[in-house]
Design a protein around this motif. Sequence first.
Motif, short mmCIF file in Angstrom:
data_model
loop_
_atom_site.label_atom_id
_atom_site.label_comp_id
_atom_site.label_asym_id
_atom_site.label_seq_id
_atom_site.Cartn_x
_atom_site.Cartn_y
_atom_site.Cartn_z
N GLU A 101 0.83 -1.21 0.00
CA GLU A 101 0.00 0.00 0.00
C GLU A 101 0.86 1.26 0.00
N THR A 102 2.06 1.15 0.55
CA THR A 102 3.00 2.27 0.58
C THR A 102 4.40 1.76 0.27
N GLY A 117 2.10 6.64 -1.45
CA GLY A 117 0.94 5.83 -1.10
C GLY A 117 0.18 6.41 0.06
N LYS A 118 -1.05 5.93 0.23
CA LYS A 118 -1.97 6.45 1.24
C LYS A 118 -2.10 7.97 1.09
N ASP A 119 -1.67 8.75 2.10
CA ASP A 119 -1.86 10.20 2.05
C ASP A 119 -0.78 10.93 1.26
N ARG A 334 -8.59 2.89 -2.73
CA ARG A 334 -8.49 2.79 -1.27
C ARG A 334 -9.25 1.57 -0.76
N GLY A 337 -6.86 -1.09 -1.15
CA GLY A 337 -5.61 -0.88 -0.42
C GLY A 337 -4.39 -0.81 -1.31
N PRO A 339 -1.99 1.90 -4.02
CA PRO A 339 -1.79 3.28 -4.48
C PRO A 339 -2.32 3.43 -5.90
N ASN A 373 -2.21 9.41 -5.80
CA ASN A 373 -0.83 9.30 -5.33
C ASN A 373 0.17 9.68 -6.42
#
Length: 516
Positions: A101-102, A117-119, A334, A337, A339, A373
């Motif tokens: 995910e990151t 990734g994520k935020d 998301r 899960g 990017p 992302n």
Amino acid sequence: MSTQAVGTTRRGRGARKAVRQARDITMLPALKRALPLTEPMTPEQIARIDAASMSILEDVGVVFRDPIALEDWRRIGADVRGEHVHLDRALVRELIATIPETFTYHARDPEKNLPFGKDHGIFVPMTGAPYLRDLDDVRRNPTLEDLANFHKLSHMLPAMHSSAHHIVEPYDHPISQRHLRITYSSMKHSDKTFMGMTTSPRNAEDVLEMSAILFGADFLESHPVVTGNCNGNSPLVWDETMLGALRAFSRRNQPVLCSPFVLGGANTPASVAPTVAQLNAEALSALAYTQVIRKGAPAIYGHYLSTVSMKSGAPMAGTPEISLMNFMIGQMARYYGVPWRTSTSLGGAKTFDAQAGYESAMTLNAVLMSGANYMWHAAGWNEAGMHCSMAKFVVDAEVCAMGYRMAEGIRWDDFDAAVAAVADVGPGGHYLGHPHTLENFQRAFFMPEMFDNNSIEQWQAEGGIEINERALQCARALLADYEEPRLDPGIDEALRDYIERRESEIPAADALNQEY
């Protein structure tokens, strides 16, 4: 790994030009979003898109026009009927669950490494333009020198996190050998992360070999340094060229964008939600395949989004449906899960005019609020990608910096001091000379350099220069100030030797690279 930049020799700061010292070209860190995202779908609607996509994968199937991929799918028990692969939803979920995910992008200069990734998101310039609008605003075929200039600008513009790859196509070099020179230019003229050509499986291998020379083969095994892109042929087809390139990147543990090429209404249904359902199925099939090649390899849910004019059949940019689809795709990525990538700052105008600005701003704002992302085509794109504009490139980069500031969210660190200033100034006063203002004025409100906010009298007195010419002046000044982030001479020589050897092996007339 040492904190010294990979392939870089240290130099004293005193060698920099005085004019350069006045220009801040420090790259912005990866964007960490602090604003709430726009998520128009309910949990029930997300589940509805997911169910529709899984039914497409199971019942309609996806064509993999590649004997190696078909054998790979057979090996793990997929239902293969000729070139059609029917993927059980449980198998798809099992495979995509192993995608990180990151991860962190590693650059030649470690200070320019990027959490991803994520935020966290990054801005990447446009690529693939067969024409440019140059420093004189002339539309023409690009050269290697033009490409180098775009890589130099990418290096110097703070909001650009990558030098990408073929921002423009260098027509003064044979197509069959072009990928080598493009990759070298990306590496040499910037020490940020970059992209790798996927125009054939062998070209992708060349990119990865050059990356191994730059970073070390062992380093590649555990550190993402270069991004590949594999476009699908919507509806529901992946071809041999893209799949071979995908395998090359995934085997070496390098991230690849799995990107259906959407022309909404032409190669998808003429409706937003069903288009996302089809696109989602296409992306999931390629994402799953990356994990067949190497479990745990980084992969990025991708797409290229455009809608088609029902009057002319021409692709359009900046339409409301593109924004809606970006919001929805963000929710789907998301949900799984993983990017995800999108395109931003897209324009369909033939010059850098109001249409180009409105279209680009419309998409950029939606992309920022969708939580993307990998924000690709973030600078320069115009004429539906047919040309990259030097002027638009510079302005887009500044607008990305403005969007970056917005998406960072509200700052509260000086709240108490600023409120205390209200009592100091009192009714009828002003804040211009207050200590809080003097301490914070540079960061309080974004101050664009490309936009003119002076009075019309002052603007006229200074020559009445409009934004296109102002941006071209800025691009010329940046290029005049450019200082190359010097490659280690040994690495540089190894890269040049590799290019020389490969060019001797690849016939210049072999335009399609099919045999190599």
